[in-house]
Design a protein around this motif. Structure first.
Motif, PDB file in Angstrom:
ATOM      1  N   VAL A 113      18.417  80.862 -13.808  1.00  0.00           N
ATOM      2  CA  VAL A 113      17.925  79.521 -13.482  1.00  0.00           C
ATOM      3  C   VAL A 113      16.396  79.490 -13.531  1.00  0.00           C
ATOM      4  O   VAL A 113      15.794  78.550 -14.055  1.00  0.00           O
ATOM      5  N   CYS A 114      15.759  80.526 -12.992  1.00  0.00           N
ATOM      6  CA  CYS A 114      14.292  80.593 -13.025  1.00  0.00           C
ATOM      7  C   CYS A 114      13.759  80.632 -14.447  1.00  0.00           C
ATOM      8  O   CYS A 114      12.717  80.032 -14.749  1.00  0.00           O
ATOM      9  N   ALA A 115      14.447  81.354 -15.323  1.00  0.00           N
ATOM     10  CA  ALA A 115      13.964  81.503 -16.705  1.00  0.00           C
ATOM     11  C   ALA A 115      13.828  80.160 -17.392  1.00  0.00           C
ATOM     12  O   ALA A 115      12.856  79.911 -18.117  1.00  0.00           O
ATOM     13  N   VAL A 116      14.792  79.261 -17.164  1.00  0.00           N
ATOM     14  CA  VAL A 116      14.765  77.949 -17.821  1.00  0.00           C
ATOM     15  C   VAL A 116      13.923  76.958 -17.017  1.00  0.00           C
ATOM     16  O   VAL A 116      12.974  76.359 -17.524  1.00  0.00           O
ATOM     17  N   ASN A 117      14.285  76.779 -15.746  1.00  0.00           N
ATOM     18  CA  ASN A 117      13.703  75.695 -14.949  1.00  0.00           C
ATOM     19  C   ASN A 117      12.256  75.938 -14.560  1.00  0.00           C
ATOM     20  O   ASN A 117      11.489  74.980 -14.393  1.00  0.00           O
ATOM     21  N   LEU A 118      11.882  77.191 -14.382  1.00  0.00           N
ATOM     22  CA  LEU A 118      10.546  77.498 -13.900  1.00  0.00           C
ATOM     23  C   LEU A 118       9.672  78.125 -14.988  1.00  0.00           C
ATOM     24  O   LEU A 118       8.661  77.559 -15.391  1.00  0.00           O
ATOM     25  N   SER A 119      10.085  79.278 -15.515  1.00  0.00           N
ATOM     26  CA  SER A 119       9.277  79.914 -16.561  1.00  0.00           C
ATOM     27  C   SER A 119       9.206  79.036 -17.803  1.00  0.00           C
ATOM     28  O   SER A 119       8.131  78.859 -18.392  1.00  0.00           O
ATOM     29  N   GLY A 120      10.325  78.447 -18.208  1.00  0.00           N
ATOM     30  CA  GLY A 120      10.325  77.574 -19.379  1.00  0.00           C
ATOM     31  C   GLY A 120       9.396  76.390 -19.207  1.00  0.00           C
ATOM     32  O   GLY A 120       8.650  76.028 -20.119  1.00  0.00           O
ATOM     33  N   ALA A 121       9.439  75.794 -18.010  1.00  0.00           N
ATOM     34  CA  ALA A 121       8.547  74.660 -17.739  1.00  0.00           C
ATOM     35  C   ALA A 121       7.086  75.096 -17.778  1.00  0.00           C
ATOM     36  O   ALA A 121       6.211  74.365 -18.278  1.00  0.00           O
ATOM     37  N   MET A 122       6.786  76.272 -17.234  1.00  0.00           N
ATOM     38  CA  MET A 122       5.420  76.797 -17.252  1.00  0.00           C
ATOM     39  C   MET A 122       4.947  77.043 -18.680  1.00  0.00           C
ATOM     40  O   MET A 122       3.827  76.669 -19.059  1.00  0.00           O
ATOM     41  N   TYR A 123       5.787  77.685 -19.487  1.00  0.00           N
ATOM     42  CA  TYR A 123       5.394  77.986 -20.870  1.00  0.00           C
ATOM     43  C   TYR A 123       5.117  76.704 -21.657  1.00  0.00           C
ATOM     44  O   TYR A 123       4.120  76.599 -22.372  1.00  0.00           O
ATOM     45  N   CYS A 124       6.010  75.715 -21.513  1.00  0.00           N
ATOM     46  CA  CYS A 124       5.853  74.460 -22.265  1.00  0.00           C
ATOM     47  C   CYS A 124       4.605  73.707 -21.819  1.00  0.00           C
ATOM     48  O   CYS A 124       3.845  73.198 -22.649  1.00  0.00           O
ATOM     49  N   ALA A 125       4.390  73.650 -20.515  1.00  0.00           N
ATOM     50  CA  ALA A 125       3.201  72.966 -20.003  1.00  0.00           C
ATOM     51  C   ALA A 125       1.933  73.669 -20.469  1.00  0.00           C
ATOM     52  O   ALA A 125       0.959  73.014 -20.865  1.00  0.00           O
ATOM     53  N   GLY A 126       1.933  74.989 -20.428  1.00  0.00           N
ATOM     54  CA  GLY A 126       0.748  75.733 -20.836  1.00  0.00           C
ATOM     55  C   GLY A 126       0.413  75.530 -22.296  1.00  0.00           C
ATOM     56  O   GLY A 126      -0.760  75.324 -22.666  1.00  0.00           O
ATOM     57  N   ALA A 127       1.424  75.578 -23.151  1.00  0.00           N
ATOM     58  CA  ALA A 127       1.190  75.399 -24.587  1.00  0.00           C
ATOM     59  C   ALA A 127       0.681  73.995 -24.881  1.00  0.00           C
ATOM     60  O   ALA A 127      -0.264  73.807 -25.662  1.00  0.00           O
ATOM     61  N   ALA A 128       1.305  72.988 -24.260  1.00  0.00           N
ATOM     62  CA  ALA A 128       0.858  71.611 -24.473  1.00  0.00           C
ATOM     63  C   ALA A 128      -0.548  71.405 -23.932  1.00  0.00           C
ATOM     64  O   ALA A 128      -1.380  70.739 -24.557  1.00  0.00           O
ATOM     65  N   PHE A 129      -0.823  71.977 -22.780  1.00  0.00           N
ATOM     66  CA  PHE A 129      -2.139  71.846 -22.152  1.00  0.00           C
ATOM     67  C   PHE A 129      -3.231  72.363 -23.083  1.00  0.00           C
ATOM     68  O   PHE A 129      -4.277  71.721 -23.264  1.00  0.00           O
ATOM     69  N   ARG A 130      -3.005  73.522 -23.684  1.00  0.00           N
ATOM     70  CA  ARG A 130      -4.023  74.097 -24.575  1.00  0.00           C
ATOM     71  C   ARG A 130      -4.279  73.208 -25.785  1.00  0.00           C
ATOM     72  O   ARG A 130      -5.435  73.035 -26.202  1.00  0.00           O
ATOM     73  N   HIS A 131      -3.233  72.631 -26.342  1.00  0.00           N
ATOM     74  CA  HIS A 131      -3.419  71.719 -27.478  1.00  0.00           C
ATOM     75  C   HIS A 131      -4.146  70.453 -27.038  1.00  0.00           C
ATOM     76  O   HIS A 131      -4.990  69.924 -27.769  1.00  0.00           O
ATOM     77  N   MET A 132      -3.816  69.953 -25.851  1.00  0.00           N
ATOM     78  CA  MET A 132      -4.472  68.742 -25.348  1.00  0.00           C
ATOM     79  C   MET A 132      -5.948  68.998 -25.043  1.00  0.00           C
ATOM     80  O   MET A 132      -6.789  68.110 -25.222  1.00  0.00           O
ATOM     81  N   GLN A 133      -6.269  70.179 -24.573  1.00  0.00           N
ATOM     82  CA  GLN A 133      -7.674  70.535 -24.361  1.00  0.00           C
ATOM     83  C   GLN A 133      -8.473  70.385 -25.652  1.00  0.00           C
ATOM     84  O   GLN A 133      -9.593  69.876 -25.652  1.00  0.00           O
ATOM     85  N   GLU A 134      -7.886  70.843 -26.742  1.00  0.00           N
ATOM     86  CA  GLU A 134      -8.575  70.825 -28.032  1.00  0.00           C
ATOM     87  C   GLU A 134      -8.659  69.428 -28.624  1.00  0.00           C
ATOM     88  O   GLU A 134      -9.598  69.133 -29.380  1.00  0.00           O
ATOM     89  N   SER A 135      -7.699  68.558 -28.277  1.00  0.00           N
ATOM     90  CA  SER A 135      -7.633  67.244 -28.921  1.00  0.00           C
ATOM     91  C   SER A 135      -8.183  66.113 -28.067  1.00  0.00           C
ATOM     92  O   SER A 135      -8.133  64.950 -28.465  1.00  0.00           O
ATOM     93  N   GLY A 136      -8.672  66.433 -26.869  1.00  0.00           N
ATOM     94  CA  GLY A 136      -9.330  65.400 -26.068  1.00  0.00           C
ATOM     95  C   GLY A 136      -8.498  64.773 -24.989  1.00  0.00           C
ATOM     96  O   GLY A 136      -8.864  63.712 -24.467  1.00  0.00           O
ATOM     97  N   GLY A 137      -7.403  65.386 -24.610  1.00  0.00           N
ATOM     98  CA  GLY A 137      -6.629  64.875 -23.479  1.00  0.00           C
ATOM     99  C   GLY A 137      -5.176  64.627 -23.804  1.00  0.00           C
ATOM    100  O   GLY A 137      -4.711  64.813 -24.931  1.00  0.00           O
TER     101      GLY A 137
END
Length: 255
Positions: A113-137
Protein backbone atom coordinates in the motif's frame (compact mmCIF):
# COMPACT_ATOMS: atom_id res chain seq x y z
CA UNK A 1 -1.04 13.82 -36.28
CA UNK A 2 -0.89 16.76 -38.68
CA UNK A 3 0.89 20.07 -37.95
CA UNK A 4 -2.38 21.89 -37.28
CA UNK A 5 -3.33 19.40 -34.56
CA UNK A 6 0.21 19.50 -33.18
CA UNK A 7 0.10 23.29 -32.88
CA UNK A 8 -3.31 23.10 -31.19
CA UNK A 9 -2.07 20.70 -28.53
CA UNK A 10 0.91 22.91 -27.75
CA UNK A 11 -1.39 25.91 -27.28
CA UNK A 12 -3.66 24.02 -24.86
CA UNK A 13 -3.05 23.37 -21.19
CA UNK A 14 -1.70 19.96 -20.21
CA UNK A 15 -2.67 17.75 -17.28
CA UNK A 16 -1.02 14.48 -16.29
CA UNK A 17 -3.47 12.02 -14.72
CA UNK A 18 -2.14 9.00 -12.86
CA UNK A 19 -4.41 6.03 -12.35
CA UNK A 20 -6.19 7.15 -15.52
CA UNK A 21 -7.42 3.72 -16.56
CA UNK A 22 -10.44 3.53 -14.28
CA UNK A 23 -12.56 5.25 -11.67
CA UNK A 24 -11.94 8.90 -10.88
CA UNK A 25 -8.85 9.00 -13.08
CA UNK A 26 -10.85 7.89 -16.09
CA UNK A 27 -13.65 10.35 -15.36
CA UNK A 28 -11.18 13.23 -15.00
CA UNK A 29 -9.40 12.22 -18.21
CA UNK A 30 -12.56 12.25 -20.28
CA UNK A 31 -13.86 15.47 -18.77
CA UNK A 32 -10.60 17.33 -19.32
CA UNK A 33 -10.33 16.13 -22.92
CA UNK A 34 -13.86 17.39 -23.60
CA UNK A 35 -12.84 20.74 -22.10
CA UNK A 36 -9.95 21.12 -24.53
CA UNK A 37 -7.04 20.07 -22.35
CA UNK A 38 -4.15 17.89 -23.39
CA UNK A 39 -4.22 14.83 -21.14
CA UNK A 40 -1.35 12.48 -20.41
CA UNK A 41 -2.77 9.20 -19.14
CA UNK A 42 -0.59 7.14 -16.80
CA UNK A 43 -1.25 3.69 -15.41
CA UNK A 44 -0.04 0.12 -15.54
CA UNK A 45 -2.54 -1.34 -18.03
CA UNK A 46 -2.37 -0.01 -21.57
CA UNK A 47 -5.72 -1.42 -22.67
CA UNK A 48 -7.54 0.41 -19.87
CA UNK A 49 -5.68 3.64 -20.62
CA UNK A 50 -6.60 3.39 -24.28
CA UNK A 51 -10.26 2.94 -23.36
CA UNK A 52 -10.09 6.06 -21.20
CA UNK A 53 -8.41 8.03 -24.01
CA UNK A 54 -11.06 7.02 -26.58
CA UNK A 55 -8.62 7.77 -29.42
CA UNK A 56 -8.75 11.48 -28.64
CA UNK A 57 -6.06 13.42 -30.56
CA UNK A 58 -5.07 15.37 -27.45
CA UNK A 59 -4.50 12.25 -25.36
CA UNK A 60 -1.11 10.67 -24.75
CA UNK A 61 -0.99 7.21 -23.17
CA UNK A 62 2.16 6.42 -21.18
CA UNK A 63 2.19 3.04 -19.47
CA UNK A 64 3.69 3.78 -16.05
CA UNK A 65 4.24 1.97 -12.78
CA UNK A 66 4.22 4.82 -10.26
CA UNK A 67 6.22 2.72 -7.80
CA UNK A 68 9.19 2.88 -10.20
CA UNK A 69 10.91 6.30 -9.95
CA UNK A 70 12.62 5.84 -13.33
CA UNK A 71 9.29 5.15 -15.01
CA UNK A 72 7.80 8.24 -13.36
CA UNK A 73 10.66 10.43 -14.63
CA UNK A 74 10.08 9.01 -18.10
CA UNK A 75 6.38 9.89 -17.80
CA UNK A 76 7.12 13.52 -16.97
CA UNK A 77 9.65 13.76 -19.79
CA UNK A 78 7.21 12.24 -22.28
CA UNK A 79 4.50 14.71 -21.23
CA UNK A 80 6.76 17.74 -21.56
CA UNK A 81 8.23 16.52 -24.85
CA UNK A 82 4.85 15.88 -26.44
CA UNK A 83 2.95 18.92 -25.18
CA UNK A 84 5.66 21.43 -24.29
CA UNK A 85 5.03 21.63 -20.53
CA UNK A 86 3.09 20.18 -17.62
CA UNK A 87 0.52 22.62 -16.25
CA UNK A 88 -1.20 20.30 -13.80
CA UNK A 89 -0.58 16.90 -12.21
CA UNK A 90 -3.59 15.03 -10.88
CA UNK A 91 -1.78 12.70 -8.47
CA UNK A 92 -4.50 10.10 -8.32
CA UNK A 93 -3.09 6.56 -8.47
CA UNK A 94 -3.89 4.57 -5.35
CA UNK A 95 -5.11 1.27 -3.93
CA UNK A 96 -7.39 0.59 -0.98
CA UNK A 97 -5.35 -2.36 0.24
CA UNK A 98 -6.44 -5.09 2.63
CA UNK A 99 -9.36 -4.91 5.03
CA UNK A 100 -7.19 -5.18 8.12
CA UNK A 101 -6.59 -3.45 11.43
CA UNK A 102 -3.17 -2.68 12.85
CA UNK A 103 -2.89 -6.07 14.58
CA UNK A 104 -3.74 -7.98 11.41
CA UNK A 105 -1.77 -6.07 8.79
CA UNK A 106 1.29 -7.94 7.51
CA UNK A 107 4.54 -6.14 6.64
CA UNK A 108 4.09 -7.20 3.03
CA UNK A 109 0.60 -5.69 2.85
CA UNK A 110 1.82 -2.46 4.44
CA UNK A 111 4.71 -2.14 1.99
CA UNK A 112 2.42 -2.76 -0.98
CA UNK A 113 0.00 0.00 0.00
CA UNK A 114 2.85 2.40 0.84
CA UNK A 115 4.57 1.72 -2.48
CA UNK A 116 1.57 2.97 -4.48
CA UNK A 117 -0.22 5.45 -2.22
CA UNK A 118 2.79 7.11 -0.64
CA UNK A 119 6.01 6.45 -2.57
CA UNK A 120 4.20 6.61 -5.92
CA UNK A 121 2.58 9.91 -4.99
CA UNK A 122 5.96 11.29 -3.87
CA UNK A 123 7.71 10.21 -7.08
CA UNK A 124 5.00 11.69 -9.32
CA UNK A 125 4.86 14.96 -7.41
CA UNK A 126 8.64 15.28 -7.44
CA UNK A 127 8.96 14.68 -11.17
CA UNK A 128 6.16 17.12 -11.99
CA UNK A 129 7.56 19.69 -9.57
CA UNK A 130 10.96 19.66 -11.29
CA UNK A 131 9.39 20.19 -14.71
CA UNK A 132 7.20 22.99 -13.35
CA UNK A 133 10.24 24.69 -11.84
CA UNK A 134 11.81 24.83 -15.29
CA UNK A 135 8.65 26.00 -17.07
CA UNK A 136 7.56 28.76 -14.70
CA UNK A 137 5.01 27.16 -12.42
CA UNK A 138 2.04 24.85 -12.30
CA UNK A 139 -0.37 23.05 -10.01
CA UNK A 140 -0.34 19.67 -8.32
CA UNK A 141 -3.63 18.16 -7.17
CA UNK A 142 -3.33 15.23 -4.77
CA UNK A 143 -6.22 12.80 -4.38
CA UNK A 144 -6.46 12.37 -0.64
CA UNK A 145 -9.84 10.69 0.11
CA UNK A 146 -12.01 11.45 3.12
CA UNK A 147 -9.94 8.74 4.81
CA UNK A 148 -7.27 11.44 4.98
CA UNK A 149 -9.59 13.04 7.55
CA UNK A 150 -11.52 10.20 9.20
CA UNK A 151 -10.67 6.52 8.66
CA UNK A 152 -12.95 3.61 8.04
CA UNK A 153 -12.72 0.60 10.36
CA UNK A 154 -10.16 -2.04 9.35
CA UNK A 155 -8.40 0.21 6.84
CA UNK A 156 -5.24 1.22 8.68
CA UNK A 157 -2.86 1.03 5.71
CA UNK A 158 -5.09 3.13 3.47
CA UNK A 159 -5.91 5.64 6.20
CA UNK A 160 -2.29 6.17 7.24
CA UNK A 161 -1.04 6.65 3.68
CA UNK A 162 -3.87 9.04 2.89
CA UNK A 163 -3.18 11.06 6.05
CA UNK A 164 0.40 11.30 4.78
CA UNK A 165 -0.87 12.82 1.53
CA UNK A 166 -2.05 15.82 3.57
CA UNK A 167 1.53 16.37 4.72
CA UNK A 168 2.76 16.00 1.16
CA UNK A 169 0.21 18.56 -0.06
CA UNK A 170 1.20 21.14 2.53
CA UNK A 171 4.90 20.59 1.93
CA UNK A 172 4.55 21.04 -1.84
CA UNK A 173 2.46 24.18 -1.36
CA UNK A 174 5.19 25.63 0.86
CA UNK A 175 8.18 24.51 -1.22
CA UNK A 176 6.50 25.59 -4.43
CA UNK A 177 5.98 29.24 -3.51
CA UNK A 178 9.25 30.55 -4.98
CA UNK A 179 8.46 28.83 -8.29
CA UNK A 180 4.78 29.62 -8.81
CA UNK A 181 3.77 26.04 -8.00
CA UNK A 182 0.61 25.53 -5.96
CA UNK A 183 -0.69 22.31 -4.45
CA UNK A 184 -4.24 21.26 -3.67
CA UNK A 185 -5.83 18.21 -2.10
CA UNK A 186 -9.24 16.80 -2.96
CA UNK A 187 -10.86 14.45 -0.46
CA UNK A 188 -13.62 12.45 -2.12
CA UNK A 189 -16.18 10.27 -0.41
CA UNK A 190 -18.39 7.59 -1.97
CA UNK A 191 -18.38 8.11 -5.69
CA UNK A 192 -20.22 5.41 -7.62
CA UNK A 193 -17.01 3.54 -8.49
CA UNK A 194 -15.44 0.10 -8.33
CA UNK A 195 -13.39 1.06 -5.26
CA UNK A 196 -16.50 1.88 -3.28
CA UNK A 197 -18.04 -1.41 -4.34
CA UNK A 198 -14.90 -3.14 -3.03
CA UNK A 199 -15.39 -1.66 0.46
CA UNK A 200 -19.04 -2.67 0.43
CA UNK A 201 -20.68 0.75 0.23
CA UNK A 202 -23.32 -0.66 -2.11
CA UNK A 203 -23.92 -3.89 -0.20
CA UNK A 204 -23.16 -2.97 3.39
CA UNK A 205 -19.94 -1.23 4.44
CA UNK A 206 -18.45 -1.96 7.86
CA UNK A 207 -19.23 0.82 10.37
CA UNK A 208 -17.36 1.79 13.54
CA UNK A 209 -19.98 0.11 15.75
CA UNK A 210 -19.50 -3.21 13.96
CA UNK A 211 -22.70 -2.99 11.93
CA UNK A 212 -22.87 -2.87 8.15
CA UNK A 213 -24.68 -0.15 6.27
CA UNK A 214 -25.49 0.52 2.65
CA UNK A 215 -24.11 3.99 2.00
CA UNK A 216 -25.22 6.62 -0.52
CA UNK A 217 -22.95 7.41 -3.46
CA UNK A 218 -22.81 10.13 -6.10
CA UNK A 219 -22.04 10.42 -9.80
CA UNK A 220 -18.31 10.13 -10.37
CA UNK A 221 -18.45 12.91 -12.98
CA UNK A 222 -19.25 15.36 -10.19
CA UNK A 223 -15.90 14.49 -8.61
CA UNK A 224 -14.26 15.01 -12.00
CA UNK A 225 -15.96 18.41 -12.26
CA UNK A 226 -14.45 19.37 -8.91
CA UNK A 227 -10.98 18.38 -10.14
CA UNK A 228 -11.53 20.42 -13.31
CA UNK A 229 -12.50 23.43 -11.20
CA UNK A 230 -9.32 23.13 -9.16
CA UNK A 231 -7.14 22.57 -12.22
CA UNK A 232 -8.62 25.59 -14.02
CA UNK A 233 -8.14 28.08 -11.20
CA UNK A 234 -5.94 31.09 -12.05
CA UNK A 235 -2.27 30.81 -11.18
CA UNK A 236 -2.66 33.38 -8.39
CA UNK A 237 -5.34 31.28 -6.65
CA UNK A 238 -4.50 28.34 -4.40
CA UNK A 239 -7.29 25.95 -3.50
CA UNK A 240 -5.72 24.27 -0.51
CA UNK A 241 -8.33 21.60 0.12
CA UNK A 242 -11.73 20.51 -1.16
CA UNK A 243 -13.97 17.83 0.34
CA UNK A 244 -16.77 16.39 -1.78
CA UNK A 245 -18.96 13.50 -0.61
CA UNK A 246 -22.25 11.83 -1.27
CA UNK A 247 -25.00 13.66 0.58
CA UNK A 248 -25.93 11.78 3.72
CA UNK A 249 -22.97 9.41 3.80
CA UNK A 250 -21.61 8.52 7.26
CA UNK A 251 -18.68 10.91 7.26
CA UNK A 252 -19.69 13.89 9.39
CA UNK A 253 -19.99 12.28 12.79
CA UNK A 254 -18.49 9.00 11.68
CA UNK A 255 -17.97 6.82 14.72
Amino acid sequence: MNPVEDQHTHNSRTIVVTGAGSGIGQAVTRRMLKSGWNVVLAGRREAQLQRSAEDHPNALVVVTDVTDPNAVEALATAAATRFGKIDVLFNNAGIFGPAAGIGELTPEQWQQVCAVNLSGAMYCAGAAFRHMQESGGGRIINNGSISAQVPRPASVAYAVTKHAITGLTKSIELDGRPYGITCSQIDIGNTASDMMADVGANSGALQADGSRRIEPSFDIDQAAAAVEFMASAPADVSINNMTITAAGMPFIGRG
